[in-house]
Design a protein around this motif. Structure first.
Motif, short mmCIF file in Angstrom:
data_model
loop_
_atom_site.label_atom_id
_atom_site.label_comp_id
_atom_site.label_asym_id
_atom_site.label_seq_id
_atom_site.Cartn_x
_atom_site.Cartn_y
_atom_site.Cartn_z
N LEU A 1 8.10 -3.27 -4.03
CA LEU A 1 6.88 -2.41 -4.53
C LEU A 1 7.04 -2.15 -6.29
CD1 LEU A 1 6.43 0.41 -2.57
CD2 LEU A 1 4.83 -1.05 -2.40
N GLY A 2 7.93 -2.09 -6.73
CA GLY A 2 7.77 -2.27 -8.89
C GLY A 2 7.37 -3.04 -9.05
N LEU A 3 8.42 -4.17 -8.91
CA LEU A 3 7.75 -5.86 -9.12
C LEU A 3 6.89 -6.37 -9.16
CD1 LEU A 3 8.45 -7.88 -11.23
CD2 LEU A 3 9.45 -9.21 -9.02
N VAL A 4 5.81 -6.81 -7.61
CA VAL A 4 4.55 -7.03 -6.98
C VAL A 4 3.85 -6.25 -7.29
CG1 VAL A 4 4.03 -9.11 -5.80
CG2 VAL A 4 6.73 -8.75 -5.84
N GLY A 5 4.27 -4.92 -6.90
CA GLY A 5 2.80 -4.35 -6.49
C GLY A 5 2.30 -3.89 -8.14
N VAL A 6 3.41 -3.55 -9.12
CA VAL A 6 3.05 -2.99 -10.71
C VAL A 6 2.34 -3.98 -10.65
CG1 VAL A 6 3.34 -2.40 -12.47
CG2 VAL A 6 4.49 -0.89 -10.64
#
Lengths: 333, 318
Positions: A105-110
């Protein structure tokens, strides 16, 4: 409101289709989980224990398929995803997933949201200044970047910024292996430096598409009468660009965003694999390598849910930006 | 990969009746399309007669000293396993190109079938087909492909092709349906119906020729998707590890840590080829987008425009 209700119905239908595929694919494909499990445990477990592990994720060969199916649906929805039979043998799937989820979530989502917003912004300006320096330079350049394979850009970045610089930027894992996760500046810095190259990879390969479509939409929109009307009224350029042109040009892009998330997930899996980043994509790769069926099932469902939630968010954004989408329902279409 | 998202507004824009000849003229007139076509032709020659480019006849045989740098004998050096990298690259072209063209073709056929018949039939059939298209659009296909390829055993070429077609048709179907809908009530279609033509005649002789440019654009998009996805799959080790293709080269390079052991060209070269083929499809696609929607064309200088007009009048065209 009916618009959103209909979209919610679509959400449920697609989720059901994904879950059903998920259920039937393993059962109609060669290679049985029982055999895989027997290989993994090196024949050390008794048949009864094997059977029990298989039942724990809904694989009950003796039951009626329909009963199995209903049980499986119930388990999937209630979060009883069973026990890993891969490298992490015996660990509950929920726990494995919970450890990996924040990193993805932190890497791909943002990064994906950032690429979309940044790309739309650049595309707006490029389309507004038609034929300007930005506009003549960007489109051809981004036609090229958007056709690059994700993993190859990742490899290139690793070579340039990690191998050639003697390891100035780390090329794998989510933080330095000697560290304890804590909210200290050193740890946060470590996480950020490890996320930098994978994030750059996703940004480089995905931003081009947004810039191009937004630019093209802007050009089409700027020819509309209501834009000329705005000019005639003497509105400021900034207001025409944002509230008149960009607001309308954004709509197809939002719909496109929802549709392209599948590609984003494909890219994320490859990027996490290249950078050994312990997120959901990397987990799926490992699950596939170890024929960890319960984990694969849960991950595929999660990916589907992620896309569907994003689609729903886009639908809501469209409903807010575009009064016509709400109006259409009232007129009974 | 978002290059696949052709601007959907072109789909609903007023389509022009245009036959195959118009397409070729349009490609010739666009520099982007010409560059894309040139790259594609080079790869096509490499795929057809690889013997022209290298003296190595069996690129997979471990017949050289491993880990050589580039030299006159081995243009790109050798792999850590002792194969000539350039020879593998040349022979690998064929599979990537076959995947692109075959998967792209069948995915496009499927999109045309579903999209156009949904628009033409209308009613319940339309609702059902559209729903099916939308479900396939949002299903995360790459994880699905990975899982399918795992269950089907190591992906042979056929498995990969089938999987790519099954997962690659929905985007095009969505667009084609939109354009076919806007055509359905046009006068020339109406008049054909009034003449009493069969539905198949109306679809194939009246509706489809009008949609040529969008269909070609969709083919290019699907081909691009197939190249990138197949390379990704093979890179992950889900292809046949003994086949000769760019994705398989990338897989071996990655598993032998080519970047870290001083053989970066082993993994960069096949990646560059995938990228170049992708770029050639994307450039052609972009050019077709400009053909379908003239507003997107680059603003020409006045002098150029005059020259172009002069040439057109000489050719007797409009």
């Amino acid at each position: 409101m009916p618009y959103l209700l209909r979209r919610l119905g679509f959400f449920l239908l697609t989720l059901w289709a994904a879950l059903t595929l998920n259920f039937f694919i393993p059962r109609f494909m060669p290679g049985s989980p029982l055999q895989a499990l027997r290989d993994r445990t090196h024949n050390k477990l008794s048949p009864a224990a094997l059977e029990q592990m298989l039942t724990s994720y809904g694989f009950k060969p003796n039951e009626n398929v329909l009963v199995q199916y209903v049980d499986y649906l119930k388990n999937m929805v209630t979060g009883q995803w069973g026990i890993s039979i891969g490298a992490t043998l015996g660990e509950p799937v929920t726990r494995i997933v919970r450890q990996a989820l924040p990193w993805t979530l932190g890497l791909v989502g943002v990064t994906t949201v950032l690429a979309f917003l940044l790309g739309s912004l650049i595309g707006t300006v490029a389309g507004w200044r038609r034929g300007g320096r930005l506009d003549s330079l960007l489109p051809p350049a981004f036609v090229v970047t958007s056709a690059l394979p994700y993993f190859w850009v990742g490899l290139l970045l690793i070579l340039v910024f990690s191998v050639w610089t003697g390891g100035a930027l780390p090329s794998d894992f989510n933080y330095d292996s000697g560290m304890q996760p804590a909210f200290t500046p050193a740890f946060v810095f470590s996480v950020a430096s490890h996320a930098l190259l994978p994030a750059a990879t996703i940004l480089i390969t995905s931003i081009g598409g947004w810039i191009l479509t937004m630019r093209n939409n802007m050009i089409t929109t700027l020819a509309e009468d209501y834009v000329r009307m705005g000019r005639a009224k003497g509105l400021s350029d900034r207001r025409i660009m944002t509230a008149y042109a960009a607001r309308n040009a954004m709509l197809p892009n939002l719909a496109g965003f929802a549709m392209s998330l599948g590609f984003v997930i494909a890219g994320a899996i490859l990027v996490e694999y290249v950078f050994n980043y312990p997120g959901l994509g990397y987990l799926l790769y490992n699950a596939v390598q170890n024929t960890d069926y319960p984990l694969m099932q849960a991950l595929f469902m999660l990916f589907t849910v992620a896309v569907l939630v994003a689609v729903l968010v886009c639908d809501i954004a469209i409903a807010i930006l575009d009064p016509r989408s709400r109006e259409r329902d009232r007129s009974g279409r | 990969m978002t290059a696949l998202l052709v601007d959907s507004s072109t789909a609903t824009g007023a389509p022009v009746r245009r036959r195959g000849g118009g397409l070729w003229a349009a490609v010739r007139g666009s520099r982007k399309a010409m560059v894309g076509l040139a790259i594609f032709l080079v790869f096509a020659v490499m795929a057809l007669v690889p013997q022209l480019f290298t003296s190595v006849r069996d690129p997979n045989a471990l017949q050289f000293e491993p880990g050589l740098g580039s030299s006159a004998e081995h243009l790109l050096g050798t792999t850590a396993l002792g194969q000539d990298i350039f020879a593998q690259l040349v022979y690998g072209t064929r599979q990537s190109l076959v995947i692109a063209l075959v998967a792209g073709f069948f995915a496009t056929v499927l999109s045309v079938l579903v999209g156009v018949s949904a628009a033409y039939l209308g009613g319940v059939s339309d609702e059902t087909l559209t729903m099916l298209t939308n479900v396939f659009l949002v299903l995360p296909t790459f994880p699905l492909i990975i899982i399918l390829a795992t269950y089907a055993g190591k992906g042979t070429l056929l498995v990969i092709l089938i999987v790519l077609v099954v997962t690659g048709w929905s985007y095009g179907a969505n667009q084609l349906r939109a354009q076919a809908l806007s055509l359905r009530n046009r006068d020339f279609v109406e008049s054909a119906k009034v003449r009493g033509e069969r539905p198949s005649y109306v679809i194939f002789k009246e509706v489809l020729p009008t949609m040529t440019s969008l269909i070609v654009a969709n083919f290019l998009g699907a081909a691009l998707y197939s190249v990138l996805t197949a390379a990704g799959l093979q890179f992950l080790g889900l292809g046949d590890p003994n086949s000769i293709s760019w994705g398989t080269m990338l897989y071996w390079a990655q598993s032998q840590q080519a970047l870290q052991t001083g053989l970066p060209q082993w993994s960069l070269a096949p990646g560059l080829c995938v990228a170049l083929l992708g770029v050639s499809f994307a450039l052609l696609n972009y050019a077709f987008d400009e053909i379908g929607n003239p507003a997107l064309r680059p603003v020409r200088s006045a002098r150029k425009r005059r020259r172009l007009r002069a040439r057109r009048t000489r050719a007797g065209g409009p």
